[in-house]
Design a protein around this motif. Structure first.
Motif, PDB file in Angstrom:
ATOM      1  N   GLY A 103       0.849  -1.215   0.257  1.00 27.45           N
ATOM      2  CA  GLY A 103       0.005  -0.010   0.065  1.00 27.45           C
ATOM      3  C   GLY A 103       0.748   1.168   0.011  1.00 27.45           C
ATOM      4  O   GLY A 103       0.215   2.514   0.111  1.00 27.45           O
ATOM      5  N   LYS A 104       2.239   1.239   0.032  1.00 30.13           N
ATOM      6  CA  LYS A 104       2.981   2.296  -0.101  1.00 30.13           C
ATOM      7  C   LYS A 104       2.684   3.083  -1.509  1.00 30.13           C
ATOM      8  O   LYS A 104       2.410   2.888  -2.329  1.00 30.13           O
ATOM      9  N   GLY A 105       2.472   4.651  -0.919  1.00 24.25           N
ATOM     10  CA  GLY A 105       2.036   5.595  -1.980  1.00 24.25           C
ATOM     11  C   GLY A 105       0.566   5.613  -2.368  1.00 24.25           C
ATOM     12  O   GLY A 105       0.374   6.305  -3.166  1.00 24.25           O
ATOM     13  N   SER A 106      -0.385   4.697  -1.502  1.00 22.59           N
ATOM     14  CA  SER A 106      -1.640   4.794  -2.190  1.00 22.59           C
ATOM     15  C   SER A 106      -2.585   5.635  -1.347  1.00 22.59           C
ATOM     16  O   SER A 106      -3.818   5.669  -1.812  1.00 22.59           O
ATOM     17  N   LEU A 107      -2.080   6.206  -0.406  1.00 17.41           N
ATOM     18  CA  LEU A 107      -2.889   6.936   0.418  1.00 17.41           C
ATOM     19  C   LEU A 107      -3.999   8.159  -0.295  1.00 17.41           C
ATOM     20  O   LEU A 107      -4.975   8.508   0.202  1.00 17.41           O
TER      21      LEU A 107
END
Length: 235
Positions: A103-107
């Motif tokens: 999920g890195k960078g998905s926020l």
């Protein structure tokens, strides 16, 4: 006459028992309690060991961390044996169980994935939560060293630490920087929202009455059935 004497005897006995119960120490205690509020003499003060068993929360600066250590490699075995059934072997989540890694960078996307690596602000949060609540159904059943090892492996799954031989300890945990730490700010409502505070808050007729201007059935916004006969919105 007998009844009257018996009644007097019972009153005398009751008074004597009351006097015994209200000895000098008891009267002194009652006097002290009158100043500090009611006391019911139920229970006892907890021991130091009992307090230590309950007070296990950890702060971001590391305060509250117990002495211990554990490596990524040790945590991997613990994870596989106790956590992978729900969270997947790589933290990807099984079924609808929580995803721990990725999920890195998905926020900022339309489909944010909030994992330990993409969202959680502090490594201490991971340790604190895992120690309080995991493994599911058998919380707090691991030793302190095992919890350090388990958290080390979760950090490894999220590329927060890169070495399988990395050893997480109470001395270095607070130095670990999580990827989304800057995504959190201190609670500043005491200053940023002070202008909205009122000394005498409104308690009556504070909001104008709500007026209904339309209903879904009247303005025809209820979804119609699809051509296949299935209700729209129902999978």
């Amino acid at each position: 006459m007998v009844r009257s004497r018996m009644s007097k005897s019972l009153k005398f006995i009751a008074a004597a028992l009351l006097a015994c119960g209200l000895s000098a120490p008891a009267l002194a205690q009652q006097k002290a309690d009158a100043k500090g509020g009611p006391r019911y003499n139920i229970g006892r003060a907890p021991t130091a060991d009992e307090i230590r068993g309950w007070d296990i929360d950890v702060r971001p600066d590391g305060q509250g961390l117990p002495e211990g250590k554990g490596t990524v490699a040790q945590g991997e075995k613990l994870f596989m044996d106790n956590c992978s059934t729900c969270h997947g072997e790589f933290g990807e989540g099984n079924g609808r169980w929580p995803v721990l890694a990725g999920g890195k960078g998905s926020l900022t996307s339309d489909n944010p994935v909030k994992t330990v690596g993409s969202y959680w602000p502090y490594a201490s949060t991971v340790f604190d939560y895992v120690r309080h609540a995991m493994p599911y159904g058998n919380a707090e059943s691991f030793s302190v060293n095992e919890y350090y090892a388990l958290v080390a492996y979760v950090l490894y799954l999220n590329d927060v630490v890169a070495d399988q031989n990395f050893e997480l300890t109470n001395k270095n945990l607070a130095t670990i920087k999580m990827p989304n730490e800057q995504g959190f700010v201190m609670d500043d409502r005491a200053t940023s929202e002070k202008s909205f505070w009122q000394k005498d808050p409104c308690m009556k007729d504070c909001v104008a009455p709500v007026k209904i201007t339309g209903r879904a059935a009247v303005i025809d916004v209820t979804p119609e059935d699809g051509k296949d006969g299935k209700p729209r919105g129902v999978e």
